[in-house]
Scaffold this motif. Structure first.
Motif, PDB file in Angstrom:
ATOM      1  N   LEU A   1      -9.908   3.324   2.101  1.00  0.00           N
ATOM      2  CA  LEU A   1      -8.485   2.685   2.275  1.00  0.00           C
ATOM      3  C   LEU A   1      -7.837   2.343   1.244  1.00  0.00           C
ATOM      4  CD1 LEU A   1      -6.658   0.442   4.282  1.00  0.00           C
ATOM      5  CD2 LEU A   1      -8.128  -0.932   3.683  1.00  0.00           C
ATOM      6  N   PRO A   2      -7.968   2.330   0.031  1.00  0.00           N
ATOM      7  CA  PRO A   2      -7.532   1.973  -1.084  1.00  0.00           C
ATOM      8  C   PRO A   2      -6.543   2.644  -1.641  1.00  0.00           C
ATOM      9  CG  PRO A   2      -9.232   1.406  -1.746  1.00  0.00           C
ATOM     10  CD  PRO A   2      -9.703   1.712   0.141  1.00  0.00           C
ATOM     11  N   ASP A   3      -6.968   4.110  -0.739  1.00  0.00           N
ATOM     12  CA  ASP A   3      -5.609   5.290  -1.276  1.00  0.00           C
ATOM     13  C   ASP A   3      -3.990   5.383  -0.756  1.00  0.00           C
ATOM     14  OD1 ASP A   3      -7.205   6.653  -3.094  1.00  0.00           O
ATOM     15  OD2 ASP A   3      -7.931   7.590  -1.150  1.00  0.00           O
ATOM     16  N   SER A   4      -4.289   3.695   0.510  1.00  0.00           N
ATOM     17  CA  SER A   4      -3.110   3.698   1.838  1.00  0.00           C
ATOM     18  C   SER A   4      -2.030   2.255   0.775  1.00  0.00           C
ATOM     19  CB  SER A   4      -3.732   3.097   2.794  1.00  0.00           C
ATOM     20  OG  SER A   4      -4.534   3.650   3.358  1.00  0.00           O
ATOM     21  N   PHE A   5      -2.936   1.863  -0.114  1.00  0.00           N
ATOM     22  CA  PHE A   5      -1.692   1.304  -1.432  1.00  0.00           C
ATOM     23  C   PHE A   5      -1.503   1.733  -2.637  1.00  0.00           C
ATOM     24  CE2 PHE A   5      -3.752  -1.584   1.865  1.00  0.00           C
ATOM     25  CZ  PHE A   5      -3.525  -2.292   2.378  1.00  0.00           C
ATOM     26  N   SER A   6      -1.669   2.910  -2.725  1.00  0.00           N
ATOM     27  CA  SER A   6      -1.473   3.675  -3.809  1.00  0.00           C
ATOM     28  C   SER A   6      -0.626   3.515  -4.561  1.00  0.00           C
ATOM     29  CB  SER A   6      -1.799   4.548  -3.804  1.00  0.00           C
ATOM     30  OG  SER A   6      -0.850   5.557  -2.956  1.00  0.00           O
ATOM     31  N   LEU A   7       0.965   3.328  -3.308  1.00  0.00           N
ATOM     32  CA  LEU A   7       2.138   2.745  -4.273  1.00  0.00           C
ATOM     33  C   LEU A   7       2.130   1.686  -4.938  1.00  0.00           C
ATOM     34  CD1 LEU A   7       4.363   4.090  -1.793  1.00  0.00           C
ATOM     35  CD2 LEU A   7       3.805   4.972  -3.755  1.00  0.00           C
ATOM     36  N   ASP A   8       1.298   0.604  -4.700  1.00  0.00           N
ATOM     37  CA  ASP A   8       0.858  -0.820  -5.139  1.00  0.00           C
ATOM     38  C   ASP A   8       0.166  -0.719  -6.546  1.00  0.00           C
ATOM     39  OD1 ASP A   8       2.796  -2.002  -2.750  1.00  0.00           O
ATOM     40  OD2 ASP A   8       1.285  -1.093  -1.974  1.00  0.00           O
TER      41      ASP A   8
ATOM     42  N   ASN B   1      -5.244  -6.495  -3.669  1.00  0.00           N
ATOM     43  CA  ASN B   1      -6.679  -6.666  -4.009  1.00  0.00           C
ATOM     44  C   ASN B   1      -7.510  -6.314  -3.118  1.00  0.00           C
ATOM     45  OD1 ASN B   1      -6.594  -8.242  -6.958  1.00  0.00           O
ATOM     46  ND2 ASN B   1      -4.836  -9.478  -5.383  1.00  0.00           N
ATOM     47  N   VAL B   2      -8.121  -5.499  -3.001  1.00  0.00           N
ATOM     48  CA  VAL B   2      -9.377  -4.841  -2.250  1.00  0.00           C
ATOM     49  C   VAL B   2     -10.638  -5.127  -2.315  1.00  0.00           C
ATOM     50  CG1 VAL B   2      -9.983  -2.739  -1.353  1.00  0.00           C
ATOM     51  CG2 VAL B   2      -7.264  -3.206  -1.442  1.00  0.00           C
ATOM     52  N   PHE B   3     -11.666  -6.097  -1.496  1.00  0.00           N
ATOM     53  CA  PHE B   3     -13.071  -5.929  -1.722  1.00  0.00           C
ATOM     54  C   PHE B   3     -13.407  -4.981  -0.927  1.00  0.00           C
ATOM     55  CE2 PHE B   3     -10.605 -10.670  -1.625  1.00  0.00           C
ATOM     56  CZ  PHE B   3     -10.491 -10.836  -3.275  1.00  0.00           C
TER      57      PHE B   3
ATOM     58  N   ASN C   1       7.001  -8.991  -0.939  1.00  0.00           N
ATOM     59  CA  ASN C   1       7.204  -9.317  -2.686  1.00  0.00           C
ATOM     60  C   ASN C   1       5.966  -9.768  -2.830  1.00  0.00           C
ATOM     61  OD1 ASN C   1       7.075  -8.708  -5.517  1.00  0.00           O
ATOM     62  ND2 ASN C   1       7.695  -9.593  -5.628  1.00  0.00           N
ATOM     63  N   THR C   2       5.349  -9.985  -2.476  1.00  0.00           N
ATOM     64  CA  THR C   2       3.484 -11.033  -2.222  1.00  0.00           C
ATOM     65  C   THR C   2       2.309 -10.523  -2.993  1.00  0.00           C
ATOM     66  OG1 THR C   2       3.267 -12.994  -0.894  1.00  0.00           O
ATOM     67  CG2 THR C   2       2.547 -10.800  -0.134  1.00  0.00           C
ATOM     68  N   GLN C   3       1.229 -11.646  -2.646  1.00  0.00           N
ATOM     69  CA  GLN C   3      -0.158 -10.871  -3.518  1.00  0.00           C
ATOM     70  C   GLN C   3      -0.908 -10.773  -1.896  1.00  0.00           C
ATOM     71  OE1 GLN C   3      -2.497 -13.959  -5.763  1.00  0.00           O
ATOM     72  NE2 GLN C   3      -3.131 -12.264  -7.007  1.00  0.00           N
ATOM     73  N   ILE C   4      -1.952 -10.036  -2.076  1.00  0.00           N
ATOM     74  CA  ILE C   4      -2.404  -9.378  -0.839  1.00  0.00           C
ATOM     75  C   ILE C   4      -4.128  -9.124  -1.322  1.00  0.00           C
ATOM     76  CG2 ILE C   4      -2.519  -7.486   1.217  1.00  0.00           C
ATOM     77  CD1 ILE C   4       0.586  -7.108   0.544  1.00  0.00           C
ATOM     78  N   PHE C   5      -4.753  -9.301   0.192  1.00  0.00           N
ATOM     79  CA  PHE C   5      -6.163  -9.165  -0.095  1.00  0.00           C
ATOM     80  C   PHE C   5      -6.521  -9.255   0.903  1.00  0.00           C
ATOM     81  CE2 PHE C   5      -5.192 -12.916  -2.831  1.00  0.00           C
ATOM     82  CZ  PHE C   5      -5.978 -12.608  -4.398  1.00  0.00           C
ATOM     83  N   VAL C   6      -7.660  -7.561   0.830  1.00  0.00           N
ATOM     84  CA  VAL C   6      -8.223  -6.983   1.647  1.00  0.00           C
ATOM     85  C   VAL C   6      -9.636  -6.642   1.754  1.00  0.00           C
ATOM     86  CG1 VAL C   6      -7.798  -4.697   2.757  1.00  0.00           C
ATOM     87  CG2 VAL C   6      -6.011  -6.635   2.258  1.00  0.00           C
TER      88      VAL C   6
ATOM     89  N   GLY D   1      -1.695   3.978  14.846  1.00  0.00           N
ATOM     90  CA  GLY D   1      -0.110   3.693  14.620  1.00  0.00           C
ATOM     91  C   GLY D   1       0.248   2.299  14.726  1.00  0.00           C
ATOM     92  N   LYS D   2      -1.297   0.849  14.905  1.00  0.00           N
ATOM     93  CA  LYS D   2      -0.601  -0.233  14.590  1.00  0.00           C
ATOM     94  C   LYS D   2      -0.579  -0.285  13.056  1.00  0.00           C
ATOM     95  CE  LYS D   2      -0.627  -1.533  18.581  1.00  0.00           C
ATOM     96  NZ  LYS D   2      -1.305  -0.635  19.661  1.00  0.00           N
ATOM     97  N   ARG D   3      -1.540   0.402  12.547  1.00  0.00           N
ATOM     98  CA  ARG D   3      -2.098   0.443  11.220  1.00  0.00           C
ATOM     99  C   ARG D   3      -1.265   0.457   9.748  1.00  0.00           C
ATOM    100  NH1 ARG D   3      -8.327   2.022   8.669  1.00  0.00           N
ATOM    101  NH2 ARG D   3      -7.463   2.851   6.803  1.00  0.00           N
ATOM    102  N   GLU D   4      -0.928   2.118  10.762  1.00  0.00           N
ATOM    103  CA  GLU D   4      -0.076   2.485   9.788  1.00  0.00           C
ATOM    104  C   GLU D   4       1.431   1.387   9.035  1.00  0.00           C
ATOM    105  OE1 GLU D   4       0.115   6.303  11.468  1.00  0.00           O
ATOM    106  OE2 GLU D   4      -0.991   6.912   9.702  1.00  0.00           O
ATOM    107  N   ALA D   5       2.082   0.885  10.915  1.00  0.00           N
ATOM    108  CA  ALA D   5       2.924  -0.042  10.906  1.00  0.00           C
ATOM    109  C   ALA D   5       2.760  -1.184  10.071  1.00  0.00           C
ATOM    110  CB  ALA D   5       3.612  -0.227  12.233  1.00  0.00           C
ATOM    111  N   LEU D   6       1.374  -1.975   9.934  1.00  0.00           N
ATOM    112  CA  LEU D   6       1.279  -2.790   8.593  1.00  0.00           C
ATOM    113  C   LEU D   6       0.770  -2.482   7.636  1.00  0.00           C
ATOM    114  CD1 LEU D   6       0.566  -5.847   9.126  1.00  0.00           C
ATOM    115  CD2 LEU D   6      -1.954  -5.005   9.815  1.00  0.00           C
ATOM    116  N   ILE D   7       0.501  -1.353   7.543  1.00  0.00           N
ATOM    117  CA  ILE D   7       0.391  -1.017   5.488  1.00  0.00           C
ATOM    118  C   ILE D   7       1.838  -0.721   4.886  1.00  0.00           C
ATOM    119  CG2 ILE D   7      -0.246   1.083   4.307  1.00  0.00           C
ATOM    120  CD1 ILE D   7      -2.765   0.935   6.154  1.00  0.00           C
TER     121      ILE D   7
END
Length: 374
Positions: free
Chosen positions: A353-360, A26-28, A341-346, A328-334
């Motif tokens: 940024l939402p494009d970085s989570f396109s697999l989810d 979930n991206v705010f 497998n958990t619920q994530i709030f950003v 580098g650290k941002r890509e590693a964290l993503i």
């Protein structure tokens, strides 16, 4: 643990709004000052009983109102929970399935981990920030530690009251000494148990901590460790008995100073945690980027350990931290977030940024002035 719905009434800049969430990401999204962090704070507050921000009740209630309400529907292990938190300027009332509970009760059931700019800065901030970091970890290791923390805080509050009454002339020295003699055995026992629980948790996390730091930095030779400091001495290898005797000795040494100051100068609330990078104190020898990587790795290790200990991941909350990291650290964290497998709030101001989570499975909510934009 999955947040299904959340209702806010007169909470911060929200009047009366209901949110429904994706079980995954979930991206705010929105500009600064629109209420994204307020929304994340409400999620953390209802599931942990306290805020991750420094605030009192009056700051949580929308101006010109006397009370606020947070309601949440949570699913965990196929069970459904209805949480309700009522706020006035002087008190909080928390209920679970219509039964009154405490913050300690809630923390023993639900697990949330928050990443915030404040937490990433905890190395260079005061020792209280680092103690909070470790105390969040304690409940991951053993849910009973929530009771231990609460019991110690009660004893500390009582002890501080005795000392304050003496300084203010409400009790004489003989009565004050008798009261302290009566309370100190329990206070020392709880203090030793609390400090040793921290030590055990830090030792237990060491392997995951190093692995996470190697992952986030891309450096497999990095050396990360911690010290638990009691009276300027590293106590990470102390037994529970050695911790007790160290506290007992210190309370005798500072007896007069405590009477003069009117507050407890001995106990886990005065201890510090030092993060070492290559055997050097990271407060003085690390760049800001390295310090952030250390805390990020610490929290990632906590998440991994929670999964090993309890079979599930905690809910993750990231308050605009991705913008604080280099590429580098941002890509590693993503990548790490994709793999758990958990619920994530950003929360973020970055509309890409939402494009970085396109697999989810992704839900994007645009927030403006305490409202969801359609």
């Amino acid at each position: 643990m999955i947040f299904e719905k959340l209702r806010l009434v007169n909470f911060r800049n929200y009047r009366d709004v209901v949110f429904s969430f994706s079980p995954r990401v979930n991206v705010f999204l929105g500009e600064n000052g629109q209420g994204k962090t307020n929304l994340l704070e409400a999620l953390y507050l209802i599931s942990q009983g306290d805020s991750f921000r420094y605030s009192d009740n009056s700051t949580l209630i929308n101006s010109n109102n006397q009370q606020a309400l947070i309601q949440a529907l949570i699913t965990q292990n196929d069970l459904h929970y209805k949480l309700k938190l009522g706020l006035t300027k002087s008190r909080k009332v928390l209920t679970l399935n219509d039964k009154k509970v405490t913050s300690t009760d809630i923390r023993k059931i639900f697990a949330s981990v928050v990443f915030s700019p404040e937490s990433l800065a905890s190395i260079k901030e005061g020792a209280d920030h680092r103690r909070e970091l470790v105390d969040e970890l304690l409940v991951t290791f053993d849910r009973k530690n929530a009771d231990l923390i609460a019991d110690y805080r009660k004893a500390l509050k009582t002890r501080n009251k005795i000392l304050k009454n003496y300084v203010e002339g409400l009790n004489d020295k003989i009565l004050t000494q008798n009261l302290l003699d009566s309370l100190n055995p329990q206070f020392l026992r709880l203090g030793a148990d609390f400090a040793y629980a921290r030590i055990s948790a830090l030792n237990g996390l060491a392997k995951e901590f190093n692995n996470a730091m190697q992952y986030i930095s891309g450096n497999f030779d990095v050396d990360i460790s911690v010290e638990y400091v009691i009276s300027d001495q590293n106590a990470l290898n102390f037994s529970r008995e050695e911790v007790f005797f160290a506290l007992q000795k210190r309370i005798q040494e500072l007896h007069d100073a405590e009477l003069s100051s009117g507050t407890s100068l001995v106990g886990p609330h005065k201890h510090d945690i030092v993060f070492l990078y290559g055997q050097k104190d990271s407060r003085f020898y690390c760049s800001q980027g390295q310090q952030r990587a250390i805390i990020l790795s610490f929290k990632m290790a906590q998440i991994v350990y929670h999964r090993k200990a309890h079979g599930t991941y905690p809910v993750l909350m990231l308050d605009d931290v991705l913008s604080e990291l280099d590429k580098g650290k941002r890509e590693a964290l993503i990548t790490f977030l994709h793999e758990i497998n958990t619920q994530i709030f950003v929360t973020t101001t970055d509309f890409t940024l939402p494009d970085s989570f396109s697999l989810d499975q992704l839900s994007v909510m645009r927030i403006k002035d305490g409202h969801i934009l359609e």
